[in-house]
Design an enzyme around this catalytic site. Structure first.
Site, PDB file in Angstrom:
ATOM      1  N   VAL A 122     -23.898   8.485  -9.694  1.00 46.54           N
ATOM      2  CA  VAL A 122     -24.051   8.137  -8.285  1.00 46.54           C
ATOM      3  C   VAL A 122     -23.289   9.083  -7.364  1.00 46.54           C
ATOM      4  CG1 VAL A 122     -23.658   6.345  -6.550  1.00 46.54           C
ATOM      5  CG2 VAL A 122     -24.454   5.709  -8.838  1.00 46.54           C
ATOM      6  N   GLU A 151       0.849  -1.193   0.000  1.00 47.22           N
ATOM      7  CA  GLU A 151       0.000   0.000   0.000  1.00 47.22           C
ATOM      8  C   GLU A 151       0.882   1.241   0.000  1.00 47.22           C
ATOM      9  OE1 GLU A 151      -2.361   2.816  -0.253  1.00 47.22           O
ATOM     10  OE2 GLU A 151      -3.338   0.849  -0.259  1.00 47.22           O
ATOM     11  N   HIS A 162     -43.694  -8.418   9.653  1.00 51.35           N
ATOM     12  CA  HIS A 162     -44.630  -7.302   9.490  1.00 51.35           C
ATOM     13  C   HIS A 162     -44.572  -6.417  10.739  1.00 51.35           C
ATOM     14  CE1 HIS A 162     -48.263  -5.070   8.471  1.00 51.35           C
ATOM     15  NE2 HIS A 162     -48.676  -5.282   9.721  1.00 51.35           N
ATOM     16  N   CYS A 205     -12.062   3.716  -1.036  1.00 47.49           N
ATOM     17  CA  CYS A 205     -13.378   3.443  -0.450  1.00 47.49           C
ATOM     18  C   CYS A 205     -13.452   3.856   1.008  1.00 47.49           C
ATOM     19  CB  CYS A 205     -13.704   1.963  -0.597  1.00 47.49           C
ATOM     20  SG  CYS A 205     -15.281   1.502   0.154  1.00 47.49           S
ATOM     21  N   GLY A 243     -24.357  13.607 -13.512  1.00 51.95           N
ATOM     22  CA  GLY A 243     -25.547  13.155 -12.792  1.00 51.95           C
ATOM     23  C   GLY A 243     -25.512  11.684 -12.449  1.00 51.95           C
ATOM     24  N   GLY A 302     -16.797  10.417 -13.843  1.00 48.68           N
ATOM     25  CA  GLY A 302     -16.273   9.064 -13.988  1.00 48.68           C
ATOM     26  C   GLY A 302     -14.916   8.908 -13.333  1.00 48.68           C
ATOM     27  N   GLU A 360     -24.983  11.768  -4.721  1.00 49.16           N
ATOM     28  CA  GLU A 360     -24.833  11.547  -3.280  1.00 49.16           C
ATOM     29  C   GLU A 360     -24.243  12.784  -2.603  1.00 49.16           C
ATOM     30  OE1 GLU A 360     -24.246   6.675  -3.165  1.00 49.16           O
ATOM     31  OE2 GLU A 360     -22.595   7.980  -2.589  1.00 49.16           O
TER      32      GLU A 360
END
Length: 457
Positions: free
Chosen positions: A179, A33, A436, A42, A177, A262, A183
């Site tokens: 995700v 990393e 329910h 993420c 437009g 993108g 958000e």
């Protein structure tokens, strides 16, 4: 003798999950990393911080917009934006610490540094040569900028910059437009920002069917977000942009412009040519069904291979790649990979769309059930035109695809995803007892409608 059985490059959801799975199956694993913190985009500047902030803004929205309907009168609400951002950072730190613990627990060697291939069997990480029997590239993706409007993360923002502002802007222009833009636009709108979305296509969330997209847009418009569709950004200078619209050129000015058009594969510094790894014209790493690249010892998973750029997709691809190394024949079921837009309400889908089925000439029946007939939705005072949509095989009554616009749609989409993955007929869901009152009963009703008659409509 190689230093490791497997070295995974990148510690995002694909990388760290793959590393843990490989270690649990007896392989000696190295995890490379370039940043000090694990978790990738993420966890550090993507999925997790955005969901934390969306939750915070939903608290504000619930008090301001719903409180009075429920007899909750609040005056003088103050938003401590700095504290909100600090809370987000605390959540990130907690989760990255959790991943660090899992890496140590599973005896995975963490290697901090930027990786580059020396050849197909050797990596260079901060001057140290590392060999392995197999490598898995899981380096993720980076935001795409407009060529004439580079990110400065002050006026012109990527998603990373939008998650780290120091104050609530008065106005924000969102270019794209999709995700991520919707958000983050929703987050700031709930805090009082004037938000306008500029989208090149004639619809938002273009991957969804038109009925989903149009209803979703109407809901967001009712929340105060303004849309400019069929509009192309042709020039820009800081937070001022020129947009070519159907009515002619227009100038837009705001405190910030968030560009969300993108993402591109992040393969910088890997020196893939030295390893002989082939990439497509757009820079994505080419792989076969087992995620093997043009070199049999090198695999690639997640955003770097293209397709839907989703954390859970990358994680499962990594598991499949490890299974291939272990000699198991595990295949990805891409038709059962769900996608979610974490706005309020959420939008979620899995499987085929109507457009897919029509292009393939497949017969199907369409079943819709409105949440207006769901007792839980009514009980919480739901007002938006939310619904469940099932696309069903006319011959077998199996599910081709499902879409949901509703609160907690991201949680509910797991049921149709399971049905698609397991090849269940909808009578199996219709005969499954759902608690329910729950939102999930709407999915039960959709299954009933596909196999006979609705109960509550």
């Amino acid at each position: 003798m190689a230093d490791f059985d497997v070295v995974i490059i990148g510690s995002g959801p694909a990388g760290y999950v793959g590393a843990i799975y490989a270690a649990q199956n007896g392989l000696k694993v190295g995890l490379v990393e370039k940043e000090q913190a694990l978790g990738g985009t993420c966890l550090n500047v993507g999925c997790i911080p955005s969901k934390a902030l969306l939750h915070a803004s939903e608290i504000v929205s619930a008090i301001e917009e719903e409180g009075e309907d429920w007899g909750v009168k609040a005056t003088g609400i103050e938003i401590d934006f700095a504290k909100m951002m600090k809370k987000k950072e605390e959540i990130i730190k907690k989760l990255t610490g959790g991943i660090d613990y899992l890496i140590k627990k599973n005896k995975i060697e963490k290697i901090i540094g930027t990786a580059s291939f020396v050849d197909e069997n050797t990596l260079d990480v901060a001057g140290k040569k590392i060999t392995a029997k197999h490598f898995i590239i899981a380096t993720g993706s980076a935001p795409v900028a407009l060529p004439f409007l580079p990110f400065d993360e002050k006026k012109v923002l990527s998603s990373t910059g939008a998650l780290c502002l120091e104050s609530i802007p008065k106005k924000m222009i969102v270019v794209g437009g999709g995700v991520i833009g919707l958000e983050l636009g929703s987050f700031y709108k709930r805090l009082g920002t004037q938000v306008e979305v500029v989208e090149f296509l004639d619809k938002i969330i273009a991957e969804y069917d038109d009925d989903i997209s149009s209803v979703f847009q109407r809901i967001l418009e009712n929340q105060g977000i303004k849309f400019h569709l069929g509009a192309k950004v042709i020039a820009g200078n800081g937070a001022s942009i020129t947009v070519e619209t159907k009515e002619g050129e227009k100038e837009f000015t705001a405190d910030h412009v968030l560009v969300s058009i993108g993402r591109k594969p992040y393969t910088e510094s890997l020196c893939l040519d030295k390893a002989g790894v082939k990439v497509s014209e757009k820079g994505f790493i080419e792989v076969d069904g087992s995620f093997t690249t043009s070199k049999p010892t090198i695999f690639a998973v997640g955003d770097v291979i293209g397709g839907a750029m989703l954390a859970h997709k990358g994680s499962h691809e990594a598991i499949c790649a490890i299974d291939g190394i272990l000699g198991k024949d595990t295949k990805m079921k891409y038709g059962a990979v769900p996608g979610v837009v974490y706005t309020s309400p959420e939008v979620a889908s899995v499987g085929a769309t109507e457009k897919d089925l029509k292009e393939r000439g497949i017969n199907y029946k369409l079943v819709k059930f409105p949440f207006a007939a769901n007792s839980r939705y009514v009980a919480i005072g739901g007002k938006d035109p939310c619904f469940v949509k099932y696309l069903v095989c006319t011959a077998t009554n199996k599910l081709y695809g499902a879409s949901i616009i509703a609160p907690h749609a991201g949680e509910m989409i797991g049921e149709p995803a399971l049905a698609i993955s397991a090849g269940l007929t909808l009578d199996k869901l219709a005969h499954t007892i759902h608690a329910h009152p729950t939102f999930l009963e709407a999915l039960h009703e959709a299954a009933l409608g596909a196999t006979g008659n609705f109960f509550h409509m």
